[in-house]
Design an enzyme around this catalytic site. Structure first.
Site, mmCIF file in Angstrom:
data_model
loop_
_atom_site.group_PDB
_atom_site.id
_atom_site.type_symbol
_atom_site.label_atom_id
_atom_site.label_comp_id
_atom_site.label_asym_id
_atom_site.label_seq_id
_atom_site.Cartn_x
_atom_site.Cartn_y
_atom_site.Cartn_z
ATOM 1 N N ARG A 116 0.890 -1.173 0.000
ATOM 2 C CA ARG A 116 0.000 0.000 0.000
ATOM 3 C C ARG A 116 0.918 1.210 0.000
ATOM 4 N NH1 ARG A 116 -5.551 1.238 3.128
ATOM 5 N NH2 ARG A 116 -6.140 -0.160 1.437
ATOM 6 N N HIS A 143 -6.952 1.007 -7.009
ATOM 7 C CA HIS A 143 -7.218 0.079 -5.893
ATOM 8 C C HIS A 143 -7.877 -1.182 -6.471
ATOM 9 C CE1 HIS A 143 -7.617 -1.317 -1.933
ATOM 10 N NE2 HIS A 143 -8.480 -0.465 -1.420
ATOM 11 N N GLN A 146 -9.787 -3.923 -4.281
ATOM 12 C CA GLN A 146 -11.108 -3.480 -3.827
ATOM 13 C C GLN A 146 -12.166 -3.706 -4.895
ATOM 14 O OE1 GLN A 146 -12.211 -2.009 -0.760
ATOM 15 N NE2 GLN A 146 -14.119 -2.580 -1.783
ATOM 16 N N ASP A 234 -17.185 6.808 -2.562
ATOM 17 C CA ASP A 234 -16.047 6.646 -1.660
ATOM 18 C C ASP A 234 -15.893 7.954 -0.892
ATOM 19 O OD1 ASP A 234 -13.794 5.679 -0.400
ATOM 20 O OD2 ASP A 234 -12.488 5.786 -2.139
ATOM 21 N N CYS A 273 -16.424 1.320 -0.479
ATOM 22 C CA CYS A 273 -15.293 0.468 -0.081
ATOM 23 C C CYS A 273 -14.942 0.618 1.389
ATOM 24 C CB CYS A 273 -14.088 0.753 -0.965
ATOM 25 S SG CYS A 273 -13.394 2.399 -0.743
ATOM 26 N N ARG A 301 -13.583 -8.858 0.556
ATOM 27 C CA ARG A 301 -12.150 -8.569 0.439
ATOM 28 C C ARG A 301 -11.348 -9.824 0.816
ATOM 29 N NH1 ARG A 301 -10.240 -3.396 0.695
ATOM 30 N NH2 ARG A 301 -8.360 -4.434 -0.059
HETATM 31 N N1 CP Z 1 -11.310 -0.216 1.487
HETATM 32 C C1 CP Z 1 -10.070 -0.293 2.037
HETATM 33 O O1 CP Z 1 -9.045 -0.461 1.332
HETATM 34 O O2 CP Z 1 -10.076 -0.287 3.388
HETATM 35 P P1 CP Z 1 -8.782 -0.069 4.306
HETATM 36 O O3 CP Z 1 -8.221 1.292 3.994
HETATM 37 O O4 CP Z 1 -9.292 -0.194 5.717
HETATM 38 O O5 CP Z 1 -7.791 -1.159 3.966
#
Ligand code: CP
Length: 315
Positions: A116, A143, A146, A234, A273, A301
Protein backbone atom coordinates in the site's frame (compact mmCIF):
# COMPACT_ATOMS: atom_id res chain seq x y z
CA UNK A 1 16.24 -5.81 -13.82
CA UNK A 2 13.11 -7.93 -14.02
CA UNK A 3 11.09 -5.30 -15.93
CA UNK A 4 7.83 -6.69 -14.47
CA UNK A 5 8.55 -10.13 -15.99
CA UNK A 6 8.34 -12.99 -13.54
CA UNK A 7 9.05 -16.62 -14.33
CA UNK A 8 5.71 -18.30 -15.09
CA UNK A 9 3.46 -19.16 -13.35
CA UNK A 10 4.28 -16.21 -11.02
CA UNK A 11 2.44 -12.99 -11.79
CA UNK A 12 2.18 -9.49 -10.35
CA UNK A 13 -1.29 -8.09 -9.54
CA UNK A 14 -0.80 -4.40 -10.26
CA UNK A 15 -3.91 -3.15 -12.05
CA UNK A 16 -7.08 -4.48 -13.64
CA UNK A 17 -5.95 -2.92 -16.93
CA UNK A 18 -3.16 -5.52 -17.02
CA UNK A 19 -5.56 -8.50 -16.79
CA UNK A 20 -7.43 -10.16 -19.61
CA UNK A 21 -11.05 -11.13 -19.14
CA UNK A 22 -10.18 -14.82 -18.73
CA UNK A 23 -7.80 -14.04 -15.87
CA UNK A 24 -10.29 -11.70 -14.21
CA UNK A 25 -13.08 -14.28 -14.40
CA UNK A 26 -10.74 -16.98 -13.07
CA UNK A 27 -10.02 -14.80 -10.01
CA UNK A 28 -13.72 -14.09 -9.40
CA UNK A 29 -14.76 -17.74 -9.80
CA UNK A 30 -11.97 -19.03 -7.54
CA UNK A 31 -12.92 -16.45 -4.90
CA UNK A 32 -16.48 -17.77 -5.04
CA UNK A 33 -15.26 -21.37 -4.62
CA UNK A 34 -12.89 -20.47 -1.76
CA UNK A 35 -15.71 -18.59 -0.02
CA UNK A 36 -17.99 -21.62 -0.33
CA UNK A 37 -15.25 -23.91 1.01
CA UNK A 38 -14.91 -21.78 4.16
CA UNK A 39 -18.66 -21.57 4.90
CA UNK A 40 -19.60 -23.01 8.29
CA UNK A 41 -16.04 -22.83 9.64
CA UNK A 42 -14.58 -20.42 12.19
CA UNK A 43 -12.48 -17.52 10.97
CA UNK A 44 -9.32 -19.32 12.10
CA UNK A 45 -10.11 -22.10 9.62
CA UNK A 46 -7.32 -23.40 7.42
CA UNK A 47 -8.22 -24.86 4.02
CA UNK A 48 -7.66 -28.63 4.23
CA UNK A 49 -5.39 -28.57 1.15
CA UNK A 50 -3.28 -25.71 2.59
CA UNK A 51 -2.56 -24.55 -0.97
CA UNK A 52 -0.15 -21.80 0.17
CA UNK A 53 1.52 -23.80 2.99
CA UNK A 54 4.99 -23.02 1.62
CA UNK A 55 4.24 -19.37 0.84
CA UNK A 56 4.90 -16.16 2.76
CA UNK A 57 3.71 -12.61 2.15
CA UNK A 58 5.30 -9.34 3.24
CA UNK A 59 2.61 -6.67 3.63
CA UNK A 60 3.99 -3.11 3.51
CA UNK A 61 1.76 -0.22 4.56
CA UNK A 62 2.79 3.36 3.85
CA UNK A 63 -0.80 4.37 4.77
CA UNK A 64 -3.31 3.15 7.40
CA UNK A 65 -5.57 0.18 6.70
CA UNK A 66 -8.22 -1.94 8.40
CA UNK A 67 -9.85 -4.06 5.67
CA UNK A 68 -6.82 -4.63 3.45
CA UNK A 69 -4.54 -5.54 6.31
CA UNK A 70 -6.89 -7.94 8.08
CA UNK A 71 -8.28 -9.53 4.91
CA UNK A 72 -4.84 -10.27 3.43
CA UNK A 73 -3.47 -11.57 6.73
CA UNK A 74 -6.47 -13.84 7.26
CA UNK A 75 -6.47 -14.87 3.59
CA UNK A 76 -2.94 -16.23 3.60
CA UNK A 77 -3.47 -17.78 7.04
CA UNK A 78 -6.59 -19.61 5.84
CA UNK A 79 -4.63 -20.91 2.83
CA UNK A 80 -1.88 -22.25 5.10
CA UNK A 81 0.75 -19.51 4.52
CA UNK A 82 2.45 -16.84 6.60
CA UNK A 83 2.17 -13.03 6.61
CA UNK A 84 4.57 -10.39 7.92
CA UNK A 85 3.10 -6.91 8.39
CA UNK A 86 5.48 -3.98 7.93
CA UNK A 87 4.78 -0.28 8.41
CA UNK A 88 6.72 1.71 5.82
CA UNK A 89 7.90 4.22 8.44
CA UNK A 90 9.31 1.46 10.66
CA UNK A 91 11.39 0.10 7.79
CA UNK A 92 14.62 1.45 6.33
CA UNK A 93 12.36 2.34 3.40
CA UNK A 94 11.05 5.14 5.61
CA UNK A 95 14.65 6.37 6.15
CA UNK A 96 15.55 6.52 2.49
CA UNK A 97 16.46 2.97 1.45
CA UNK A 98 15.29 2.72 -2.13
CA UNK A 99 12.22 0.78 -3.20
CA UNK A 100 14.43 -1.09 -5.68
CA UNK A 101 16.84 -2.27 -2.97
CA UNK A 102 13.93 -3.14 -0.65
CA UNK A 103 12.32 -5.17 -3.43
CA UNK A 104 15.45 -7.23 -4.02
CA UNK A 105 16.10 -7.82 -0.31
CA UNK A 106 12.51 -8.86 0.45
CA UNK A 107 12.50 -11.18 -2.58
CA UNK A 108 15.15 -13.22 -0.75
CA UNK A 109 12.99 -13.54 2.37
CA UNK A 110 9.37 -13.90 1.23
CA UNK A 111 7.38 -15.33 -1.69
CA UNK A 112 5.23 -12.25 -2.41
CA UNK A 113 5.06 -8.56 -1.53
CA UNK A 114 1.83 -6.63 -0.97
CA UNK A 115 2.29 -2.85 -1.03
CA UNK A 116 0.00 0.00 0.00
CA UNK A 117 1.97 2.92 -1.33
CA UNK A 118 1.71 6.69 -1.25
CA UNK A 119 2.81 6.76 -4.88
CA UNK A 120 1.95 4.42 -7.75
CA UNK A 121 5.53 4.87 -8.98
CA UNK A 122 6.73 3.08 -5.84
CA UNK A 123 4.50 0.13 -6.70
CA UNK A 124 5.86 -0.01 -10.24
CA UNK A 125 9.43 0.22 -8.96
CA UNK A 126 8.74 -2.59 -6.48
CA UNK A 127 7.36 -4.75 -9.29
CA UNK A 128 10.27 -3.92 -11.57
CA UNK A 129 12.92 -5.00 -9.09
CA UNK A 130 11.18 -7.77 -7.10
CA UNK A 131 11.67 -11.34 -8.25
CA UNK A 132 8.47 -12.42 -6.48
CA UNK A 133 4.85 -11.36 -7.17
CA UNK A 134 3.90 -7.83 -6.12
CA UNK A 135 0.29 -6.93 -5.26
CA UNK A 136 -1.22 -3.44 -5.42
CA UNK A 137 -3.03 -2.90 -2.11
CA UNK A 138 -3.92 0.73 -3.00
CA UNK A 139 -1.89 3.56 -4.44
CA UNK A 140 -2.72 7.15 -5.26
CA UNK A 141 -3.72 5.88 -8.74
CA UNK A 142 -5.76 2.70 -8.24
CA UNK A 143 -7.22 0.08 -5.89
CA UNK A 144 -7.72 -3.08 -7.96
CA UNK A 145 -8.17 -5.56 -5.07
CA UNK A 146 -11.11 -3.48 -3.83
CA UNK A 147 -12.89 -3.38 -7.15
CA UNK A 148 -12.46 -7.14 -7.72
CA UNK A 149 -14.26 -7.61 -4.36
CA UNK A 150 -16.92 -5.15 -5.56
CA UNK A 151 -17.52 -7.12 -8.77
CA UNK A 152 -17.78 -10.35 -6.76
CA UNK A 153 -20.31 -8.66 -4.45
CA UNK A 154 -22.34 -7.25 -7.33
CA UNK A 155 -22.58 -10.65 -9.01
CA UNK A 156 -23.59 -12.40 -5.78
CA UNK A 157 -26.59 -10.07 -5.54
CA UNK A 158 -27.59 -9.31 -9.13
CA UNK A 159 -25.88 -11.89 -11.35
CA UNK A 160 -23.45 -11.21 -14.22
CA UNK A 161 -22.22 -7.61 -14.25
CA UNK A 162 -21.87 -7.53 -18.04
CA UNK A 163 -24.21 -4.85 -19.54
CA UNK A 164 -25.33 -3.69 -16.09
CA UNK A 165 -25.28 0.03 -15.27
CA UNK A 166 -22.84 1.06 -12.52
CA UNK A 167 -22.83 4.67 -11.35
CA UNK A 168 -19.95 6.29 -9.51
CA UNK A 169 -20.98 9.49 -7.69
CA UNK A 170 -18.33 11.65 -6.04
CA UNK A 171 -14.57 12.03 -6.22
CA UNK A 172 -12.98 10.49 -9.33
CA UNK A 173 -10.26 8.94 -7.18
CA UNK A 174 -8.14 5.78 -7.20
CA UNK A 175 -11.14 3.47 -6.64
CA UNK A 176 -12.95 5.20 -9.52
CA UNK A 177 -9.94 4.52 -11.76
CA UNK A 178 -10.08 0.81 -10.94
CA UNK A 179 -13.83 0.89 -11.69
CA UNK A 180 -13.00 2.35 -15.13
CA UNK A 181 -10.56 -0.52 -15.68
CA UNK A 182 -13.25 -2.97 -14.49
CA UNK A 183 -15.87 -1.56 -16.85
CA UNK A 184 -13.62 -2.36 -19.82
CA UNK A 185 -12.66 -5.77 -18.43
CA UNK A 186 -16.10 -7.00 -17.41
CA UNK A 187 -18.20 -5.20 -20.06
CA UNK A 188 -20.44 -3.18 -17.76
CA UNK A 189 -21.68 0.34 -18.40
CA UNK A 190 -20.06 2.89 -16.07
CA UNK A 191 -21.32 6.43 -15.58
CA UNK A 192 -19.13 8.64 -13.44
CA UNK A 193 -20.80 11.67 -11.86
CA UNK A 194 -17.94 13.84 -10.59
CA UNK A 195 -17.29 17.56 -10.18
CA UNK A 196 -15.06 18.98 -12.91
CA UNK A 197 -12.25 19.55 -10.38
CA UNK A 198 -12.33 15.95 -9.18
CA UNK A 199 -12.92 14.04 -12.39
CA UNK A 200 -10.83 10.92 -13.12
CA UNK A 201 -7.69 11.46 -15.24
CA UNK A 202 -8.53 12.21 -18.88
CA UNK A 203 -6.01 9.64 -20.13
CA UNK A 204 -7.85 6.86 -18.24
CA UNK A 205 -11.15 7.88 -19.83
CA UNK A 206 -9.42 7.93 -23.22
CA UNK A 207 -7.90 4.50 -22.52
CA UNK A 208 -11.40 3.18 -21.75
CA UNK A 209 -12.83 4.65 -24.96
CA UNK A 210 -9.96 3.20 -27.02
CA UNK A 211 -10.54 -0.22 -25.49
CA UNK A 212 -14.27 -0.49 -26.14
CA UNK A 213 -15.37 0.68 -22.68
CA UNK A 214 -18.82 2.14 -22.17
CA UNK A 215 -17.65 4.78 -19.71
CA UNK A 216 -19.30 8.20 -19.48
CA UNK A 217 -18.35 11.22 -17.40
CA UNK A 218 -21.06 13.66 -16.31
CA UNK A 219 -21.40 16.37 -13.71
CA UNK A 220 -25.09 15.63 -13.07
CA UNK A 221 -25.52 12.90 -10.42
CA UNK A 222 -29.33 12.64 -10.69
CA UNK A 223 -29.20 12.07 -14.45
CA UNK A 224 -26.33 9.60 -13.98
CA UNK A 225 -28.24 7.55 -11.39
CA UNK A 226 -31.32 7.08 -13.58
CA UNK A 227 -31.85 3.36 -14.12
CA UNK A 228 -28.66 2.37 -12.26
CA UNK A 229 -28.16 -1.20 -11.09
CA UNK A 230 -25.57 -0.07 -8.58
CA UNK A 231 -24.37 3.23 -7.10
CA UNK A 232 -20.83 3.35 -5.75
CA UNK A 233 -19.08 6.11 -3.86
CA UNK A 234 -16.05 6.65 -1.66
CA UNK A 235 -14.84 9.09 0.93
CA UNK A 236 -14.32 12.65 -0.29
CA UNK A 237 -11.23 13.04 1.88
CA UNK A 238 -8.74 10.37 0.83
CA UNK A 239 -5.52 9.79 2.75
CA UNK A 240 -3.22 12.73 1.97
CA UNK A 241 -5.92 15.07 0.56
CA UNK A 242 -5.60 18.74 1.48
CA UNK A 243 -8.25 21.47 2.04
CA UNK A 244 -11.04 19.17 3.30
CA UNK A 245 -13.64 21.95 3.74
CA UNK A 246 -13.19 23.12 0.16
CA UNK A 247 -13.42 19.54 -1.17
CA UNK A 248 -16.58 18.86 0.86
CA UNK A 249 -18.28 22.00 -0.50
CA UNK A 250 -17.48 21.05 -4.11
CA UNK A 251 -18.51 17.41 -3.69
CA UNK A 252 -21.72 18.06 -1.67
CA UNK A 253 -24.07 17.84 -4.72
CA UNK A 254 -22.71 14.32 -5.39
CA UNK A 255 -23.78 12.89 -2.01
CA UNK A 256 -25.53 9.53 -2.26
CA UNK A 257 -28.81 10.03 -0.42
CA UNK A 258 -32.36 8.73 -0.59
CA UNK A 259 -33.30 11.23 -3.30
CA UNK A 260 -30.47 10.02 -5.53
CA UNK A 261 -31.23 6.34 -4.90
CA UNK A 262 -34.87 6.97 -5.99
CA UNK A 263 -33.52 7.45 -9.53
CA UNK A 264 -32.11 3.92 -9.58
CA UNK A 265 -33.72 0.55 -10.27
CA UNK A 266 -35.89 -0.88 -7.49
CA UNK A 267 -33.44 -3.69 -6.69
CA UNK A 268 -30.30 -1.56 -7.12
CA UNK A 269 -27.27 -1.90 -4.86
CA UNK A 270 -25.29 0.66 -2.93
CA UNK A 271 -21.57 -0.01 -2.45
CA UNK A 272 -18.80 1.82 -0.60
CA UNK A 273 -15.29 0.47 -0.08
CA UNK A 274 -15.16 2.01 3.44
CA UNK A 275 -14.21 3.72 5.65
CA UNK A 276 -17.26 5.96 5.19
CA UNK A 277 -17.79 9.51 6.34
CA UNK A 278 -21.49 9.31 7.09
CA UNK A 279 -23.28 12.55 6.31
CA UNK A 280 -20.69 13.52 3.69
CA UNK A 281 -20.52 11.20 0.67
CA UNK A 282 -23.44 9.05 1.89
CA UNK A 283 -26.30 9.42 4.32
CA UNK A 284 -27.11 6.95 7.10
CA UNK A 285 -30.44 6.14 5.47
CA UNK A 286 -28.62 4.81 2.37
CA UNK A 287 -25.57 3.13 3.91
CA UNK A 288 -27.79 1.39 6.50
CA UNK A 289 -30.75 1.02 4.12
CA UNK A 290 -32.14 -1.79 1.96
CA UNK A 291 -29.93 -1.12 -1.08
CA UNK A 292 -26.68 -1.28 0.87
CA UNK A 293 -24.41 -4.34 0.56
CA UNK A 294 -21.39 -2.78 2.28
CA UNK A 295 -20.83 -5.58 4.81
CA UNK A 296 -20.84 -8.26 2.10
CA UNK A 297 -18.50 -6.04 0.10
CA UNK A 298 -16.09 -5.73 3.04
CA UNK A 299 -16.17 -9.48 3.77
CA UNK A 300 -15.54 -10.25 0.13
CA UNK A 301 -12.15 -8.57 0.44
CA UNK A 302 -11.09 -11.74 2.30
CA UNK A 303 -12.31 -14.10 -0.40
CA UNK A 304 -10.92 -12.10 -3.31
CA UNK A 305 -7.52 -11.69 -1.60
CA UNK A 306 -7.27 -15.47 -1.32
CA UNK A 307 -7.98 -15.82 -4.99
CA UNK A 308 -5.55 -13.05 -5.98
CA UNK A 309 -2.79 -14.71 -3.93
CA UNK A 310 -3.50 -18.07 -5.60
CA UNK A 311 -3.49 -16.42 -9.04
CA UNK A 312 -0.16 -14.67 -8.35
CA UNK A 313 1.38 -18.05 -7.50
CA UNK A 314 -0.26 -19.80 -10.45
CA UNK A 315 -2.21 -22.11 -8.17
N1 CP B 1 -11.31 -0.22 1.49
C1 CP B 1 -10.07 -0.29 2.04
O1 CP B 1 -9.04 -0.46 1.33
O2 CP B 1 -10.08 -0.29 3.39
P1 CP B 1 -8.78 -0.07 4.31
O3 CP B 1 -8.22 1.29 3.99
O4 CP B 1 -9.29 -0.19 5.72
O5 CP B 1 -7.79 -1.16 3.97
Amino acid sequence: MSNFILSPPYRHFLDLAALNVGEAREIIEKARALKAAGQGHGKGYIHPDQPLADRSLAMIFEKPSTRTRVSFEMAIHQLGGTAIVLQGNDMQLGRGETVADTAQVLSGFVDAIMLRADSHDSLLEMAEYATVPVINALTDFSHPCQVMADVLTFEEHLGPIRDKKIVWSGDGNNVAVSWIHAAVLFGCELTLACPKQFSPPTQILEWAANNGGRVTLTHDPAAAATGADCVVTDTWISMGDRNPEERIAILAPFQVNRKLMRQTKKDSLFMHCLPAHRGDEVTDEVIDGPHSVIWDEAENRLHIQKSILMWCFGR
